[in-house]
Design an enzyme around this catalytic site. Sequence first.
Site, PDB file in Angstrom:
ATOM      1  N   LYS A  72       8.197  -5.949  11.812  1.00  0.00           N
ATOM      2  CA  LYS A  72       7.085  -5.099  12.249  1.00  0.00           C
ATOM      3  C   LYS A  72       7.474  -3.628  12.136  1.00  0.00           C
ATOM      4  O   LYS A  72       8.622  -3.253  12.413  1.00  0.00           O
ATOM      5  CB  LYS A  72       6.710  -5.463  13.689  1.00  0.00           C
ATOM      6  CG  LYS A  72       5.451  -4.777  14.235  1.00  0.00           C
ATOM      7  CD  LYS A  72       5.146  -5.312  15.624  1.00  0.00           C
ATOM      8  CE  LYS A  72       3.914  -4.673  16.239  1.00  0.00           C
ATOM      9  NZ  LYS A  72       3.626  -5.225  17.589  1.00  0.00           N
ATOM     10  N   SER A 147      -0.857  -7.017  18.327  1.00  0.00           N
ATOM     11  CA  SER A 147      -0.678  -5.959  17.347  1.00  0.00           C
ATOM     12  C   SER A 147       0.222  -6.346  16.172  1.00  0.00           C
ATOM     13  O   SER A 147       0.282  -5.643  15.163  1.00  0.00           O
ATOM     14  CB  SER A 147      -0.079  -4.721  18.033  1.00  0.00           C
ATOM     15  OG  SER A 147       1.177  -5.030  18.632  1.00  0.00           O
ATOM     16  N   SER A 171       1.105  -9.693  21.918  1.00  0.00           N
ATOM     17  CA  SER A 171       1.039  -9.190  20.542  1.00  0.00           C
ATOM     18  C   SER A 171       1.801 -10.022  19.522  1.00  0.00           C
ATOM     19  O   SER A 171       1.691  -9.778  18.324  1.00  0.00           O
ATOM     20  CB  SER A 171       1.545  -7.742  20.479  1.00  0.00           C
ATOM     21  OG  SER A 171       0.593  -6.876  21.038  1.00  0.00           O
TER      22      SER A 171
END
EC number: 6.3.5.7
Length: 469
Positions: A72, A147, A171
Site C-alpha cells: 500500500k 482504504s 481498511s
Amino acid sequence: MNIENLVSKLKSGEISVVEYTKETLEKIKKNEHNAYISFDEEDSLKRAEYLDNKLKNGEELGKLFGLPIAVKDNISYKNMNMTCASKMLEDFRPIYNATVVENLLNEDAIIIAKTNMDEFAMGASSKTSHFGVVKNNLDTSKIAGGSSSGSAVAVSNDDVLVALGTDTGGSVRGPASYTNIIGYKPTYSLFSRFGVVSMANTLDQVGVFAQNIDDLRLLSNITSSPDENDMTAILDAFEYKKEDYDFNGKKIAVISIDSILYEGIEDAVKEDYQLALNRLKDLGAELQEVKLNYAIYANPVYNIVMSSEVSSNMSRFDGVRFGHQTEDYKDISELFVKSRSEGLGEEVQRRIALGTMYLSASDDQKIYKKGLKLRTLIKEELEELFETFDLIVTPTTTNLPPAIDEETEKDPLSDFKADGFNVIVNLAGMCGLSVPVREGISGSIQFIGNRFDDNKIINAADKFLGEAK
C-alpha cells in the site's frame, strides 16, 4: 500456487527470479482496475538479478526468495515514491524503508509495486484517491472497498500472492470482503508502524491480504517483529503457529440481530452470514447470541477518535515541512492555507476540520474526552465477553460492494456505516480476520479474537475454510 510452492521452484532454479518478476510486471502493466499507483521496472529487475546471482553463488536464501509483494502506498519503500494517493505527496520519495518492508527484504522478497488507496487512508471506497477509484476485479462496475483497495485487488486478481495494507477501522478487512479474499488485521503492536504514514496512531495497524491461510501465516511470521523505532511494537517476537482448531464445545458469541451495528444490512449479506453460522454449528461450535451495551456506539466513537488523531497527524503536511507548495502566496499564513487547500482532498480536509473541532479548548475537548471514555467501555465490554467465549463472529461488512457511480456525497459519514463490526476491533486493539463464505461477490464472516489471540482466529478460519472445500 502458494508461497511455499513458488519459492521452492525459484530456489531450485526451475523458475528464474528475473523471468517471474517480468511476468508479474506484465500483469501489473496490464491491470485494468487502477490498482497501482507506481512500480519501478528497473528496480524490480535489478533486485531479481541480485537474487538469481545469490542462488548461483550458493548463498543462503530467504524464506520469501524471489516473491513479488505489493505494498500500500502509505508504507515506505525508499526505491519508489510514497504518495498516500494524494496530490500533497505526488512526487515524494522516502529516504528509508518501513520496518515491515525491511523484514520482507531481509527474507529476499521483491517489493514489486505501490498500490492505490483512499487519500491518506481516509475512506472506504478509494474514491478519495488523487489517482482515481479502484475498480473491483470481480465486477468492474463496483468499488473494491477501502482504504486498502489496490492491495486487495492485486491479490484477488492473481497479480501477486500476497500484499500489505493498513487497517484503521476495517481498511483491510472491508476490501478483502468486497473482493472475496482473506484480510487480516493483527492485534495492535504485532506489526511495527515505523515508516507507515500515520492516520490515527492508536487505531492504525499494518495488515495482510492473501488467498489462503498458509500464505497469510507465513507472511505474518516474517512481517511481525519487535522494533526499537516503534514504542508501541511488541517487545518479544510473536510466533504464528499452525494448529488444528477443534470447534467442538467452543463457545462463540454472535451479536444480537437487533443491534444497531446491523443497521442497513443487506439481505444477501444476512443470507451468507447465516450460511457461515450453519457451517460453524456443523463443526460443533456452540453459538450464543449476545447483546452489546457500549459497542453499539462504535461508529460515532471511531469518528471522534480517528478525526482527532487525523487532525494532529496531518499538521505536518503544510507545504513547508512536507508536500505540495502553492506557487502564489503573499505571506506565510496564505502559504499554509493555499498549499493545504490545493494539496489535500475534500474528505481529508473534512476529517481535519472535525478533529480540530473535537480537540477545541473552547469547550475543554468535551466531545473528545467522552469519546475516549466510551472507547474504554467498548474495550472492557469485549474483554468481558472473552472471559466466557472463545471467539466472536460477525459479518465483515453490512453490504456487498456498492456501484462506483452510487451517490455518497450527500452523506459524508456513509463510509463508516458498513464497518461497524470492524471498528470495534480497532478501538479495542484486538485482532480480526475476514474470510469468504462462498465464491464470487458475497458476504464474508469475521473472526474476532482478544488481544494476542491471533493464532486462535487464524487457525479457526483455517478449519472453517477447509470445511468449505
